[in-house]
Scaffold this motif. Structure first.
Motif, PDB file in Angstrom:
ATOM      1  N   ASP A  59       0.848  -1.185   0.000  1.00  0.00           N
ATOM      2  CA  ASP A  59       0.000   0.000   0.000  1.00  0.00           C
ATOM      3  C   ASP A  59       0.887   1.241   0.000  1.00  0.00           C
ATOM      4  OD1 ASP A  59      -2.697  -0.915   0.117  1.00  0.00           O
ATOM      5  OD2 ASP A  59      -2.285  -1.639   2.139  1.00  0.00           O
ATOM      6  N   ARG A 116      -2.205  -4.566  -9.583  1.00  0.00           N
ATOM      7  CA  ARG A 116      -2.346  -5.818  -8.834  1.00  0.00           C
ATOM      8  C   ARG A 116      -2.663  -6.921  -9.834  1.00  0.00           C
ATOM      9  NH1 ARG A 116      -2.446  -4.713  -3.174  1.00  0.00           N
ATOM     10  NH2 ARG A 116      -3.294  -2.674  -2.698  1.00  0.00           N
ATOM     11  N   ASP A 151      -5.314  -1.076   6.146  1.00  0.00           N
ATOM     12  CA  ASP A 151      -3.934  -0.901   5.663  1.00  0.00           C
ATOM     13  C   ASP A 151      -2.942  -0.941   6.834  1.00  0.00           C
ATOM     14  OD1 ASP A 151      -5.031  -0.682   3.166  1.00  0.00           O
ATOM     15  OD2 ASP A 151      -4.719   1.475   2.965  1.00  0.00           O
TER      16      ASP A 151
HETATM   17 MG    MG Z   1      -5.216   0.302  -0.976  1.00  0.00          MG
END
Ligand code: MG
Ligand code: AMP
Length: 267
Positions: A66, A122, A196
């Protein structure tokens, strides 16, 4: 840029890679930004050739923790590109329907066709990263996936796909600053997820999972690049340069036009 490419079979330790490295651009940020402008223009030309030729397929995989800058890199590297020229596929938490199928099912549907340039924001690598760190499936399931991924990518390569994979490498301090910036900036706050922080707590587990990815799945047909990403401008230059080098290596040419076009008169 070869120094950032992971040789097949190399046992990677991320400690050996400096996330703050900017060594290939001696003049620093200013020079880097000037270089990016030129590289982006060249990328645009090459993408046009790729499209016109309708033969090769280009797949770029982007991974990173992240705040590593996946979205930012896409925005900056391709901002002068013809929006018709690229397609971005973002992979989120799989739906129930997707989970009922094998992990590559949803990914295979998004691969580039002839003449296409597709970016995976991703990818199938989440299935050996977040899935591994959070024990979503048992080890005996995810540990088979490295071979399955290599075979899948081999199939794509054998059928005309050039694959480049980028791991955006930031360090833990840099992530702290970027998460803090998200909290502090009202226009970025929406990006902040408490989850996160949970991932941040598992930083070392993620780094280990990434090390396995880099060690087991950097192949001749689908190499990984460890991109130093603490400096955003440098990250952008590395990605753009690798893409330009990769596309130039394909020897792309415009296809022959129809014959006798010289005599054509447009009324
Ligand atoms: Mg994110
Ligand atoms: P973002 O990229 O910030 O929009 O977040 C997407 C989220 O989806 C991330 O937290 C990923 O870890 C998660 N994700 C993506 N692919 C998978 C997957 N195959 N299994 C579980 N979670 C995933």
């Amino acid at each position: 840029m070869k120094i950032y490419r992971v040789p097949p079979g190399k046992k990677v330790s991320l400690r050996d890679y400096d996330a703050g490295d900017t060594s290939l651009v001696k003049g620093g940020k200013k020079e880097g930004e000037a270089r990016l402008v030129k590289l982006s223009a060249r990328l645009e030309e090459l993408q046009d050739l790729l499209y016109a030729g309708h033969q090769h397929k280009l797949l770029m995989v982007l991974q990173g923790m992240d705040t590593a800058g996946k979205d930012g890199a896409i925005r900056k590297v391709f901002d002068s590109m013809d929006p018709l020229g690229i397609r971005i596929a973002s992979f989120k938490v799989p739906t129930e329907y997707e989970l009922d199928r094998d992990f590559l099912w949803r990914v295979h549907q998004q691969v580039p066709g002839k003449g296409e340039f597709t970016i995976f924001n991703r990818s199938h690598y989440e299935d050996v990263l977040v899935v591994r760190v959070h024990d979503v499936v048992p080890k005996k399931v995810w540990r088979e996936r490295y071979d399955q991924i290599n075979e899948f990518e081999k199939l794509l390569a054998d059928t005309g796909t050039t694959i480049v994979k980028f791991f955006l490498h930031i360090d833990r301090d840099e992530q702290k600053e970027r998460l803090q910036a998200r909290l502090d900036d009202p226009t970025k706050r929406w990006k902040f997820r408490k989850g996160d922080l949970d991932d941040r707590k598992r930083w070392n587990e993620y780094q280990a999972a990434y090390e396995d990815v880099l060690s087991k799945t950097s192949t001749k047909w689908a190499p990984w690049y460890v991109v130093p990403a603490n400096a955003k401008w440098y990250r952008n230059v590395v990605i753009a340069q690798v893409l330009v080098d990769t596309l130039e290596g394909l020897g792309l040419k415009y296809p022959k036009a129809e014959e006798d076009l010289d005599s054509v008169q447009i009324e």
